[in-house]
Design a protein around this motif. Structure first.
Motif, PDB file in Angstrom:
ATOM      1  N   CYS A 159       9.584  31.216  58.783  1.00 30.30           N
ATOM      2  CA  CYS A 159       9.105  32.582  58.537  1.00 30.30           C
ATOM      3  C   CYS A 159       8.888  33.258  59.877  1.00 30.30           C
ATOM      4  N   PHE A 176       7.343  35.996  60.757  1.00 23.70           N
ATOM      5  CA  PHE A 176       5.990  36.483  61.074  1.00 23.70           C
ATOM      6  C   PHE A 176       5.024  35.323  61.309  1.00 23.70           C
ATOM      7  N   CYS A 177       5.252  34.170  60.654  1.00 24.53           N
ATOM      8  CA  CYS A 177       4.447  32.981  60.971  1.00 24.53           C
ATOM      9  C   CYS A 177       4.727  32.513  62.390  1.00 24.53           C
ATOM     10  N   HIS A 183       0.096  32.877  56.137  1.00 23.86           N
ATOM     11  CA  HIS A 183       1.291  33.190  55.339  1.00 23.86           C
ATOM     12  C   HIS A 183       0.903  33.528  53.906  1.00 23.86           C
ATOM     13  N   HIS A 235       6.637  37.796  54.016  1.00 22.61           N
ATOM     14  CA  HIS A 235       5.298  37.522  54.558  1.00 22.61           C
ATOM     15  C   HIS A 235       4.628  38.897  54.569  1.00 22.61           C
TER      16      HIS A 235
HETATM   17 ZN    ZN Z   1       4.888  33.661  57.137  1.00 25.42          ZN
END
Ligand code: ZN
Ligand code: 5GP
Length: 108
Positions: free
Chosen positions: A3, A5-6, A45, A93
């Motif tokens: 992910c 954004f993670c 998340h 996300h």
């Molecule tokens: Zn994420």
């Protein structure tokens, strides 16, 4: 988990934050739709809007989105706060778009 954004949240990918605390980060959208286009994102998340379990998270995201509107001087310049979900989102996300300036728009 793969992910984006993670990876940004855990600093696997370097990103200059406009705002950051333990739970939330803010940075500019890589493809700005308006001169100001920020993303307000929980570090944890959460796949999407309908899956938020803690209502306090909504409070945090919206207070910070409001702060970004003020920080960018958009209070009287036209702005839009958007959350895409249910498959309309590209990144799975949760993130809140803060966009402006913009003029009055008819219903989308
Ligand atoms: Zn994420
Ligand atoms: P969505 O359609 O999911 O609501 O919006 C995802 C947004 O994230 C898009 O506006 C896209 O430009 C932005 N975005 C996707 N990947 C990145 C990235 O790696 N960095 C930044 N700053 N923005 C991204």
């Amino acid at each position: 988990m793969d992910c984006i954004f993670c990876k940004i949240a855990n600093k696997e990918i370097e990103k200059k934050f406009i705002y950051e605390d333990d739970e939330v980060m803010v940075f500019p959208d890589i493809h700005p739709a308006k001169p100001v286009h920020l993303l307000v994102i929980p570090k944890k998340h959460v796949p999407e809007f309908s899956q938020v379990e803690d209502p306090v998270l909504f409070q945090k995201l919206f207070v910070i989105a409001q702060n970004m509107v003020k920080r960018e001087g958009l209070e009287d310049k036209g702005y839009r706060i958007t959350i895409n979900g249910g498959g309309a989102q590209v990144v799975n996300h949760l993130h809140v778009h803060v966009m402006g300036p913009l003029t009055k728009t008819a219903a989308l």
